[in-house]
Design a protein around this motif. Structure first.
Motif, PDB file in Angstrom:
ATOM      1  N   CYS A  46       0.951  -1.268  -0.173  1.00  0.00           N
ATOM      2  CA  CYS A  46       0.239  -0.130  -0.332  1.00  0.00           C
ATOM      3  C   CYS A  46       0.667   1.244   0.332  1.00  0.00           C
ATOM      4  CB  CYS A  46      -0.951   0.189   1.741  1.00  0.00           C
ATOM      5  SG  CYS A  46      -0.350   0.182   2.831  1.00  0.00           S
ATOM      6  N   THR A  85       2.302   3.004   2.880  1.00  0.00           N
ATOM      7  CA  THR A  85       1.957   3.237   3.720  1.00  0.00           C
ATOM      8  C   THR A  85       3.461   3.778   4.185  1.00  0.00           C
ATOM      9  OG1 THR A  85       0.302   2.603   4.152  1.00  0.00           O
ATOM     10  CG2 THR A  85       0.802   3.618   6.392  1.00  0.00           C
ATOM     11  N   PRO A 118      -0.851  -0.425   7.649  1.00  0.00           N
ATOM     12  CA  PRO A 118      -2.572  -1.573   8.019  1.00  0.00           C
ATOM     13  C   PRO A 118      -2.210  -2.785   7.777  1.00  0.00           C
ATOM     14  CG  PRO A 118      -2.012  -0.708   5.729  1.00  0.00           C
ATOM     15  CD  PRO A 118      -1.011  -0.600   6.542  1.00  0.00           C
ATOM     16  N   GLU A 162      -3.623   9.972  12.963  1.00  0.00           N
ATOM     17  CA  GLU A 162      -3.172  10.591  11.438  1.00  0.00           C
ATOM     18  C   GLU A 162      -3.804  10.716  10.640  1.00  0.00           C
ATOM     19  OE1 GLU A 162      -3.369   6.899  12.271  1.00  0.00           O
ATOM     20  OE2 GLU A 162      -3.043   5.531  10.596  1.00  0.00           O
ATOM     21  N   ARG A 207     -10.116  -2.351   5.944  1.00  0.00           N
ATOM     22  CA  ARG A 207      -9.195  -2.989   5.166  1.00  0.00           C
ATOM     23  C   ARG A 207      -7.534  -2.877   5.690  1.00  0.00           C
ATOM     24  NH1 ARG A 207      -7.931  -1.924  -0.921  1.00  0.00           N
ATOM     25  NH2 ARG A 207      -7.171  -3.965  -0.973  1.00  0.00           N
ATOM     26  N   ASP A 208      -7.856  -2.500   7.190  1.00  0.00           N
ATOM     27  CA  ASP A 208      -7.051  -2.201   8.279  1.00  0.00           C
ATOM     28  C   ASP A 208      -6.957  -3.798   9.589  1.00  0.00           C
ATOM     29  OD1 ASP A 208      -5.345  -1.061  10.441  1.00  0.00           O
ATOM     30  OD2 ASP A 208      -6.093   0.783   9.412  1.00  0.00           O
ATOM     31  N   ASN A 209      -5.763  -3.998   9.799  1.00  0.00           N
ATOM     32  CA  ASN A 209      -5.452  -5.188  10.602  1.00  0.00           C
ATOM     33  C   ASN A 209      -5.045  -4.772  12.059  1.00  0.00           C
ATOM     34  OD1 ASN A 209      -5.200  -6.299   7.635  1.00  0.00           O
ATOM     35  ND2 ASN A 209      -6.528  -7.947   8.729  1.00  0.00           N
ATOM     36  N   THR A 210      -5.253  -3.565  12.254  1.00  0.00           N
ATOM     37  CA  THR A 210      -4.353  -2.726  13.542  1.00  0.00           C
ATOM     38  C   THR A 210      -5.254  -3.103  14.973  1.00  0.00           C
ATOM     39  OG1 THR A 210      -4.659  -0.840  12.487  1.00  0.00           O
ATOM     40  CG2 THR A 210      -2.937  -1.207  11.866  1.00  0.00           C
ATOM     41  N   MET A 214      -5.679   2.161  -2.887  1.00  0.00           N
ATOM     42  CA  MET A 214      -4.851   0.816  -2.746  1.00  0.00           C
ATOM     43  C   MET A 214      -5.455  -0.061  -3.675  1.00  0.00           C
ATOM     44  SD  MET A 214      -4.036  -0.278   0.259  1.00  0.00           S
ATOM     45  CE  MET A 214      -5.173  -0.271   2.000  1.00  0.00           C
ATOM     46  N   ARG A 257      -1.129   5.817  -6.519  1.00  0.00           N
ATOM     47  CA  ARG A 257      -1.483   4.666  -5.858  1.00  0.00           C
ATOM     48  C   ARG A 257      -0.883   4.562  -4.169  1.00  0.00           C
ATOM     49  NH1 ARG A 257       0.119   0.245  -3.919  1.00  0.00           N
ATOM     50  NH2 ARG A 257      -1.573  -1.847  -3.583  1.00  0.00           N
ATOM     51  N   ARG A 260      -1.337   4.178   0.077  1.00  0.00           N
ATOM     52  CA  ARG A 260      -2.534   4.716   1.047  1.00  0.00           C
ATOM     53  C   ARG A 260      -1.696   5.798   1.337  1.00  0.00           C
ATOM     54  NH1 ARG A 260      -2.570   3.227   5.937  1.00  0.00           N
ATOM     55  NH2 ARG A 260      -4.528   2.379   7.164  1.00  0.00           N
ATOM     56  N   VAL A 261      -3.244   6.684   1.934  1.00  0.00           N
ATOM     57  CA  VAL A 261      -2.565   8.032   2.752  1.00  0.00           C
ATOM     58  C   VAL A 261      -2.131   7.087   4.574  1.00  0.00           C
ATOM     59  CG1 VAL A 261      -3.095   9.942   3.967  1.00  0.00           C
ATOM     60  CG2 VAL A 261      -3.872   9.485   1.594  1.00  0.00           C
ATOM     61  N   ALA A 262      -0.372   7.816   4.234  1.00  0.00           N
ATOM     62  CA  ALA A 262       0.492   7.229   5.671  1.00  0.00           C
ATOM     63  C   ALA A 262      -0.053   8.675   7.158  1.00  0.00           C
ATOM     64  CB  ALA A 262       2.410   7.316   5.393  1.00  0.00           C
ATOM     65  N   ASN A 263       0.031   9.905   6.893  1.00  0.00           N
ATOM     66  CA  ASN A 263      -0.462  10.883   7.303  1.00  0.00           C
ATOM     67  C   ASN A 263      -0.393  11.574   6.703  1.00  0.00           C
ATOM     68  OD1 ASN A 263       2.413  10.870   6.801  1.00  0.00           O
ATOM     69  ND2 ASN A 263       2.743  12.579   8.751  1.00  0.00           N
TER      70      ASN A 263
END
Ligand code: FAD
Ligand code: SF4
Ligand code: SF4
Ligand code: SF4
Ligand code: SF4
Lengths: 194, 674
Positions: free
Chosen positions: A48, A50, A100, B357, B407-410, B447, B472, B474-477
């Motif tokens: 991704c 990130t 993520p 973030e 879609r985020d497993n955190t 993504m 393409r 995913r935004v980090a911050n």
């Protein structure tokens, strides 16, 4: 394996070299080793970005943590371990905080560095750091400029580390000896006449 | 209680299931073994027992060998128990004279690489099944009448569609909505992908229809308080929240002829209390007496008693004729009886500010997708002008953060699943700003673009062709420039392989969705399970997506899992169809697995009564003695009471103690004396 094209010209050979990814380029064991050492499911990376987007090294260099994840997934061992960018991670853990997929890219990098060390692939400054820790307990030992700054801030000239308690040095050396780090650092540097 | 036990004449049939079973164990050995078992008079095998020739084997064998018990060793009872029961019945036996041994799911599929072990286990399974078959009894399913009415909980597009279908099929339908108006999320949307119809325009006809359909009893500002009963006979207690305003019918009931709220709004005009309107996410004000928006159904004002200062100005403004406002109104309760229920309670958003973030609620110009809908909507707080909350300026560069929390497993507030409509609505939003703001450029940080529906990929093509930029990564911050309030979006353009820092005038987060907080309470009241991600659980993800494991309860819309409007409407129609079947049949057959009290043993202690999770037990007087009685239609056959009764007075039909003991003995003694 990449095909040699035989242009009879080294420069051309390099410029037009075969860049196909062949299945034989992949060492699946590499991913397994990385997973075992890093204890993170490196194979779950979905690219991704990130991590690179969070990485303080990325905008200042060609280092892309995401690409190391990718090379891990594909088992591109030689490409990953021989890439000098491998040593540009500051271990700030920003990528690990934000990934993520809940992976630890930092630990993947650490694992790859571990594996690289086994092949004696390691930048010279890292070896010198090993020697410095072995002798002083610090990667960056205290110096006069620092001492003056500390005193100015009202702190003792030396921090409460091995600088103040040299009696702990033998313990640190024992750990380094256990992993044969100093021994290997000395040997590699000696082989290069440094 | 002595009965002459009839001689057991059991037939055993072993299924190959193609190679599913036959590929992992020896059918021949299991069949030969079955023939040696006490009471077995015939054993046979076939490639597919569930096929017509397979079933004929059972039917013919019953007649030929005068069988009184059937064992089929095959797949799971969940799949084919009904099939083989029917065959048993066609052969002339009571259909409960059938027992199944699951030698596929519980054997060949798990012991694929152990031929001998699997064969031995299959023999044991047949042995145990035969032991039970020897003791089976004729049972008669119970049928109960079904109330000719239904209840739909939730008045979003899903609930409204389900209610309209039921009502049009001639069923009296209670449509229960907790908000003061029906409409749900869809009434907050501006346009809808991929056709870009105006959301309100296509929704209002449905809202009007549910308001005036003769078979729909619309209850807005109402919640479910309690649920009792079972399929065919639910009794549901509704809490009609004090609205402070009477509709014309309620006014008439109080003898106010020609009175009640007509939606004129004179009351709100004079009300001195100003509150943020939650429908507009606080971007517009409302009074303490309010409607959400002009198209509400019913058009009836509501008093927010948490805000009202009881000054009485509205009562005066409303006037002597209508006398619609009653500031002393209290909640009232109503019980309704229905045959089936559909849950359509929709969804909520994750608290996206907790993904710090991205700066939501910290940075003025970071908004969510639904706030964007209100800002771009002509009937919204800005009259359809998209402006930056920080300074009212029109944004030219707008970033869209996709998968914001999906879609985020955190863990934490993040969700592992895809929210399924945010890709598409972000494309829609991109189109809307290019259409409304000349020179504006949308940047979609993504993504994957999941545009899988009919005409969806074509919509993606169109938006890209219109000039939207796709990055393409995913935004980090996101960081904010404190002076300009512009936003710096960080990610990696993974296709370029370069880190990105892009300055945006505004950022829209496609925030992940999650179940409603009250879904937990609702699900417990209606006896519905949830899946691991918290959405209400369907009976089967493929073959029964509208039903639940509780008979008579069905699901529609996003409460079952993320879905867009087309999918919501389709599922709602499916749920309505499923919910109407028992009602139109007029009766439902219940499996006769209920508990039975053996009056002569029962001591009338009543200790079992509170044990039953379904409230099916009660003490009664019978011929001068106190004994327990089971309301069979309520009993789910869970066996709690049967296992508990200190005197052993409760018999669980089809799972009687002698039957179960025989199975255990058979296994432990391997067919020896028992
Ligand atoms: C920003 C955004 C844009 C979108 N754009 C589109 C689009 O363009 N096209 C498209 O197809 N889809 C779009 N969607 C998706 C769309 O919103 C949903 O598919 C749709 O609203 C689902 O309808 P529903 O009836 O299942 O749920 P909801 O619309 O959530 O309705 C549920 C209803 O149940 C009521 N309720 C909840 N709990 C209770 C209770 N305990 N008792 C009584 N009533 C209760 C609620 O008040 C509500 O009225 C978008 C979503 C978002 C967030
Ligand atoms: S943030 Fe995680 S999932 Fe994303 S590219 Fe980096 S390592 Fe892979
Ligand atoms: S831990 Fe290393 S790779 Fe990760 S963000 Fe920090 S410097 Fe970059
Ligand atoms: S009584 Fe309440 S609702 Fe009516 S005007 Fe006063 S504050 Fe508003
Ligand atoms: S629909 Fe698109 S934006 Fe939404 S969670 Fe799925 S992939 Fe992400």
């Amino acid at each position: 394996m990449a095909r040699v094209k035989d242009y009879g010209n080294a420069e051309l050979e390099e410029k037009l070299r075969d860049t196909y990814f062949y299945t034989t380029d992949s060492n699946p064991q590499f991913l397994e080793d990385v997973k075992k050492i890093s204890r993170t499911a490196a194979n779950m990376c979905y690219q991704c970005g990130t991590c690179t987007g969070s990485c303080p090294s990325a905008p200042r260099s060609s280092y892309r943590i995401r690409l190391f994840m990718r090379k891990g997934v594909l088992g591109l061992e030689q490409e990953a371990l021989n890439d000098p960018d491998l040593w540009l991670c500051t271990t700030c853990y920003s990528c690990t905080d934000r990934c993520p997929r809940d992976l630890a890219p930092t630990d993947v990098i650490m694992a790859m560095r571990n594996l690289a060390f086994k092949y004696d692939i390691v930048p010279r400054n890292f070896l010198k750091t090993v020697q410095l820790i072995y002798t002083t307990g610090h990667g960056v030992p205290n110096n006069d400029v620092n001492r003056a700054a500390r005193v100015k801030l009202g702190l003792p000239a030396d921090p409460p580390t091995t600088h103040s308690y040299p009696e702990f040095m033998p313990a640190i050396q024992k750990i380094i000896d256990h992993y044969k780090m100093k021994e290997n650092a000395d040997r590699i540097l000696a082989e290069e006449g440094q | 209680m002595t009965e002459t036990k009839e001689e057991s004449r059991i037939g055993v049939f072993i299924c190959h299931c193609g190679t599913n079973i036959a590929g992992s164990l020896s059918i021949q050995e299991v069949m030969d073994y079955a023939k040696t078992l006490d009471g077995v008079v015939v054993a046979d095998e076939y490639q597919y027992m569930c096929s017509t020739p397979g079933q004929s084997k059972i039917i013919d064998a019953i007649k030929e060998h005068n069988l009184n018990g059937i064992v089929v060793a095959a797949c799971s009872p969940r799949l084919h128990e009904p099939t083989f029961r029917t065959a048993t019945q066609e052969g002339g036996l009571n259909k409960f004279r059938f027992e199944m041994a699951n030698i596929r799911d519980q054997n060949s599929w798990v012991h694929m690489h152990d031929w001998e072990g699997a064969t031995e286990k299959a023999k044991d399974q047949v042995l145990i099944a035969v032991a039970k078959a020897r003791m089976l009894e004729d049972l008669q399913p119970k049928s109960v009448p079904v109330e000719h009415s239904a209840l739909v909980l939730g008045g979003g597009v899903g609930g409204m569609q389900a209610a309209l279908d039921l009502a049009s099929a001639g069923i009296k339908t209670y449509l229960i909505e907790k908000a003061p108006t029906v409409g749900g999320r869809m009434s907050q949307l501006d346009k809808t992908f991929p056709t870009l119809d105006c959301s309100q325009c296509i929704l209002t006809p449905k809202m009007v229809d549910v308001g005036r359909h003769p078979n729909i009893e619309l209850r807005t500002y109402t919640e479910v308080e309690n649920v009792e009963g079972y399929i065919g006979n639910f009794t549901i207690t509704l809490r009609k929240k004090a609205r402070g305003v009477l509709d014309p019918t309620e006014a008439l009931e109080r003898g106010i002829i020609g009175g009640g709220c007509n939606g004129c709004g004179d009351c709100a005009e004079v009300c001195p209390v100003i509150k943020p309107n939650p429908f507009e996410f606080g971007m517009a004000p409302r009074k303490a007496i309010y409607i959400y928006h002009p198209q509400v159904m019913p058009l009836q004002y509501t008093v927010d008693f948490d805000a009202c200062v009881k000054c009485g100005l509205c009562v005066e403004a409303c006037g002597e004729e209508k006398r619609a406002i009653d500031l002393d109104m209290v909640d009232t309760f109503e019980k309704v009886r229905v045959g089936t229920c559909i849950l359509a309670i929709g969804y909520d958003f994750i608290p996206i500010e907790q993904k710090t973030e991205w700066g939501y609620k910290r940075f003025d110009n970071v908004i969510t997708g639904l706030e964007f809908e209100r800002l771009i909507c002509a009937s919204g707080p800005t009259g359809g002008k998209l402006i930056r909350p920080s300074d009212g300026q029109i944004p030219k560069k707008v970033g869209f953060v996709l998968c914001a929390g999906s879609r985020d497993n955190t863990g934490g507030v993040a969700k592992a699943y895809c929210s399924r409509f945010c890709c598409m609505y972000s494309l829609k939003h991109a189109h809307q700003i290019m259409e409304k703001i000349p020179g504006a450029v949308p940047y979609l940080f993504y993504m994957d673009i999941r545009s899988f529906g009919k005409m969806y990929e074509e919509f993606y093509y169109r938006i890209q062709n219109e000039g939207a930029k796709f990055i393409r990564g995913r935004v980090a911050n996101i960081l904010e420039d404190p002076t300009t309030k512009n936003l710096i979006v960080h990610t990696e353009d993974t296709l370029l392989g370069r880190p990105v820092a892009m300055e945006m005038d505004m950022v829209v987060l496609a925030a992940a969705i999650q179940p409603k907080p009250e879904a937990e309470r609702i699900r417990q009241m209606f006896g519905v399970s949830k899946s691991q991600d918290g959405w209400l659980l369907e009976a089967h993800p493929k073959l029964n997506p509208c039903g639940t494991t509780t008979a008579g309860i069905y699901l529609a819309g996003v409460c079952q899992g993320p879905k867009d409007i087309p999918d919501t409407v389709a599922q709602a129609e499916g749920a309505a169809s499923a919910a109407s079947i028992p009602i139109h049949t007029g009766e439902v057959q219940l499996e006769p697995y209920f508990a039975q009290c053996m009056d002569e043993i029962c001591a009338g202690c009543g200790m079992c009564v509170p044990q039953c999770p379904y409230g099916a037990l009660a003490l009664i007087d019978k011929e001068g003695r106190t004994v327990m009685e089971v309301t069979e239609a309520k009993c789910k056959g869970c066996g709690t009471c049967g296992g508990f009764c200190p005197g052993g007075a409760i018999k669980m039909q089809h799972f009687t103690s002698p039957q179960i003991c025989a199975q255990i003995d058979a296994f432990l003694l391997k067919g020896g004396e028992y």
